[in-house]
Every structure is written in structure tokens, then in C-alpha cells.
Design a protein around this motif. Structure first.
Motif, PDB file in Angstrom:
ATOM      1  N   UNK A 156       0.803  -1.224   0.000  1.00  0.00           N
ATOM      2  CA  UNK A 156       0.000   0.000   0.000  1.00  0.00           C
ATOM      3  C   UNK A 156       0.838   1.278   0.000  1.00  0.00           C
ATOM      4  N   UNK A 157       2.142   1.174   0.227  1.00  0.00           N
ATOM      5  CA  UNK A 157       3.008   2.338   0.164  1.00  0.00           C
ATOM      6  C   UNK A 157       2.960   3.249   1.375  1.00  0.00           C
ATOM      7  N   UNK A 158       2.287   2.850   2.443  1.00  0.00           N
ATOM      8  CA  UNK A 158       2.217   3.643   3.667  1.00  0.00           C
ATOM      9  C   UNK A 158       3.444   3.319   4.522  1.00  0.00           C
ATOM     10  N   UNK A 159       4.044   4.329   5.174  1.00  0.00           N
ATOM     11  CA  UNK A 159       5.174   4.011   6.059  1.00  0.00           C
ATOM     12  C   UNK A 159       4.781   2.950   7.087  1.00  0.00           C
ATOM     13  N   UNK A 160       5.599   1.911   7.206  1.00  0.00           N
ATOM     14  CA  UNK A 160       5.286   0.778   8.085  1.00  0.00           C
ATOM     15  C   UNK A 160       5.104   1.195   9.541  1.00  0.00           C
ATOM     16  N   UNK A 161       5.820   2.236   9.993  1.00  0.00           N
ATOM     17  CA  UNK A 161       5.665   2.644  11.391  1.00  0.00           C
ATOM     18  C   UNK A 161       4.376   3.431  11.646  1.00  0.00           C
ATOM     19  N   UNK A 162       3.603   3.713  10.595  1.00  0.00           N
ATOM     20  CA  UNK A 162       2.305   4.365  10.761  1.00  0.00           C
ATOM     21  C   UNK A 162       1.147   3.369  10.700  1.00  0.00           C
ATOM     22  N   UNK A 163       1.459   2.119  10.418  1.00  0.00           N
ATOM     23  CA  UNK A 163       0.426   1.088  10.268  1.00  0.00           C
ATOM     24  C   UNK A 163       0.255   0.303  11.562  1.00  0.00           C
ATOM     25  N   UNK A 164      -0.949  -0.235  11.820  1.00  0.00           N
ATOM     26  CA  UNK A 164      -1.168  -1.018  13.037  1.00  0.00           C
ATOM     27  C   UNK A 164      -0.378  -2.327  13.003  1.00  0.00           C
ATOM     28  N   UNK A 165      -0.089  -2.852  14.177  1.00  0.00           N
ATOM     29  CA  UNK A 165       0.611  -4.131  14.273  1.00  0.00           C
ATOM     30  C   UNK A 165      -0.210  -5.196  13.550  1.00  0.00           C
ATOM     31  N   UNK A 166       0.443  -6.070  12.879  1.00  0.00           N
ATOM     32  CA  UNK A 166      -0.247  -7.145  12.175  1.00  0.00           C
ATOM     33  C   UNK A 166      -0.769  -6.730  10.806  1.00  0.00           C
ATOM     34  N   UNK A 167      -0.491  -5.498  10.375  1.00  0.00           N
ATOM     35  CA  UNK A 167      -0.948  -5.024   9.063  1.00  0.00           C
ATOM     36  C   UNK A 167      -0.427  -5.957   7.983  1.00  0.00           C
ATOM     37  N   UNK A 168      -1.319  -6.381   7.098  1.00  0.00           N
ATOM     38  CA  UNK A 168      -0.868  -7.172   5.954  1.00  0.00           C
ATOM     39  C   UNK A 168      -1.882  -7.055   4.828  1.00  0.00           C
ATOM     40  N   UNK A 169      -1.491  -7.535   3.700  1.00  0.00           N
ATOM     41  CA  UNK A 169      -2.337  -7.519   2.509  1.00  0.00           C
ATOM     42  C   UNK A 169      -2.404  -8.937   1.966  1.00  0.00           C
ATOM     43  N   UNK A 170      -2.737  -9.865   2.852  1.00  0.00           N
ATOM     44  CA  UNK A 170      -2.745 -11.268   2.472  1.00  0.00           C
ATOM     45  C   UNK A 170      -3.758 -11.486   1.360  1.00  0.00           C
ATOM     46  N   UNK A 171      -3.288 -12.011   0.287  1.00  0.00           N
ATOM     47  CA  UNK A 171      -4.148 -12.314  -0.854  1.00  0.00           C
ATOM     48  C   UNK A 171      -4.449 -13.810  -0.818  1.00  0.00           C
ATOM     49  N   UNK A 172      -5.704 -14.149  -0.654  1.00  0.00           N
ATOM     50  CA  UNK A 172      -6.083 -15.554  -0.593  1.00  0.00           C
ATOM     51  C   UNK A 172      -6.655 -15.963  -1.941  1.00  0.00           C
ATOM     52  N   UNK A 173      -6.125 -17.032  -2.451  1.00  0.00           N
ATOM     53  CA  UNK A 173      -6.636 -17.582  -3.698  1.00  0.00           C
ATOM     54  C   UNK A 173      -8.073 -18.022  -3.438  1.00  0.00           C
ATOM     55  N   UNK A 174      -9.024 -17.565  -4.246  1.00  0.00           N
ATOM     56  CA  UNK A 174     -10.429 -17.905  -4.007  1.00  0.00           C
ATOM     57  C   UNK A 174     -10.681 -19.421  -3.913  1.00  0.00           C
ATOM     58  N   UNK A 175      -9.843 -20.222  -4.521  1.00  0.00           N
ATOM     59  CA  UNK A 175     -10.033 -21.675  -4.470  1.00  0.00           C
ATOM     60  C   UNK A 175      -9.751 -22.211  -3.079  1.00  0.00           C
ATOM     61  N   UNK A 176      -8.979 -21.452  -2.271  1.00  0.00           N
ATOM     62  CA  UNK A 176      -8.632 -21.891  -0.930  1.00  0.00           C
ATOM     63  C   UNK A 176      -9.455 -21.160   0.142  1.00  0.00           C
ATOM     64  N   UNK A 177     -10.320 -20.259  -0.261  1.00  0.00           N
ATOM     65  CA  UNK A 177     -11.078 -19.444   0.682  1.00  0.00           C
ATOM     66  C   UNK A 177     -11.854 -20.305   1.682  1.00  0.00           C
ATOM     67  N   UNK A 178     -12.426 -21.407   1.236  1.00  0.00           N
ATOM     68  CA  UNK A 178     -13.202 -22.257   2.141  1.00  0.00           C
ATOM     69  C   UNK A 178     -12.308 -22.827   3.236  1.00  0.00           C
ATOM     70  N   UNK A 179     -11.063 -23.199   2.922  1.00  0.00           N
ATOM     71  CA  UNK A 179     -10.152 -23.715   3.933  1.00  0.00           C
ATOM     72  C   UNK A 179      -9.786 -22.632   4.942  1.00  0.00           C
TER      73      UNK A 179
END
Length: 187
Positions: A156-179
């Protein structure tokens, strides 16, 4: 004898030093304290001294057998951009400078290539090349706003020290969404 085709130096320019009051005997010394505007291109891509900013020169010109040794410090403002998080950087430059300038027709003048040592042009010294070398060589090619700067989130381009702990952009493959739903319901 070397061929010295230098442009004529203007003694009124701020980075031209006059040695007319400095006796040509080893050990003679003259102190120079001067505020000068910074020349253009005094820096690197991400950090440098702004054009026209005040530089404080505290120098000592000392006669030596073959010429004049100029040494001292250059102090002034630095501005730039952090190479990790792109935040503005504002700092103070304080670098040592030391350069030897050979007298015309001295042994050093006659036995060295033109670009090996500085040269006096009459009673004048052009300090700008030595100042530029001292300043530019002291700068970090990749400056940081602080040593522990974590940089930017690559997603996202935001400075990491301005983001909340645990910030991520986990992309889940829709085929695995049910798991993923099953895993979260077990927690």
C-alpha cells in the motif's frame, strides 16, 4: 612543463581565496572565516545542500614549501528524502576539507599531472572543486530519516511505522477461501 589552461578566476567570487597576504615561506598561516552561498549541484540524488544555502567555512591557509595547504570545516544545511520511507530529511552538514594547491612553476607543479593536485592561479585558489568533493563524498547515497526506519509497506506504500501491528495484505486464492474459513472457525 604542464600546460595550465584554467579559466580566469574572479577574486570577488565567494569560493575564490586570495593568498596575496600569505607569505610564501613554510609555516606562515592565515585563517579564513567566511559565509558563502552553496553552489549548484552540491549533493546526490536523494540528499544535498540547497542552492544558495549559507555554508560556513572555517579554514586555515598554510604556506608549505611547494604551495598552500587549505584545511578546515564546511558547515551548512542538508535537505533530502529518506531512501526507505521517502519522508523529508533535514540535517546539518559538518565535513572536514583539506586540499593542497601547488605554486606555479614549483617542483610539484612540474612533476604532477594537472588533475592530481590543485593549482594556484596567480595568488588565487578556486576552492569550489575541493569543497564539492568533500561534501559529496561525505553524503550517504541512500540516506535514511533514522537508522531504524522500517520503510514502506510494499503493497500500500504507507510508512510501516504508521500502520497497526499485524498489518498485511494477504491475498487468498479464491479456491482456498473455504479452507481459510475453516481454519478461522477452529481458532
Amino acid at each position: 612543463m604542464p600546460n595550465h589552461s584554467h579559466p580566469h578566476l574572479d577574486p570577488r567570487k565567494p569560493l575564490v581565496l586570495e593568498t596575496v597576504d600569505l607569505p610564501r615561506r613554510p609555516g606562515a598561516m592565515h585563517a579564513v572565516s567566511r559565509r558563502v552561498p552553496a553552489p549548484e549541484d552540491l549533493g546526490l540524488e536523494l540528499i544535498g545542500v540547497p542552492v544558495g544555502a549559507e555554508l560556513d567555512l572555517q579554514l586555515r591557509m598554510e604556506s608549505v614549501s611547494e604551495g598552500v595547504l587549505v584545511s578546515g570545516t564546511v558547515t551548512g544545511p542538508l535537505v533530502g528524502e529518506c531512501g526507505r520511507c521517502l519522508r523529508p530529511i533535514s540535517a546539518t552538514l559538518d565535513v572536514p576539507i583539506q586540499e593542497f594547491y601547488a605554486y606555479a612553476h614549483s617542483t610539484t607543479d612540474e612533476t604532477t599531472d594537472e588533475d592530481e593536485v590543485g593549482r594556484l592561479q596567480g595568488d588565487l585558489i578556486d576552492l569550489e572543486p575541493a569543497l564539492r568533493d568533500a561534501v559529496v563524498l561525505s553524503l550517504a547515497a541512500n540516506p535514511v530519516c533514522r537508522e531504524d526506519c522500517p520503510g514502506l509497506c510494499p503493497d500500500c506504500g504507507v510508512p510501516l511505522d504508521e500502520l497497526p501491528a499485524g498489518h498485511n495484505h494477504e491475498q487468498v486464492d479464491p479456491r482456498w477461501a473455504a479452507l481459510t474459513q475453516i481454519q478461522h472457525s477452529e481458532e
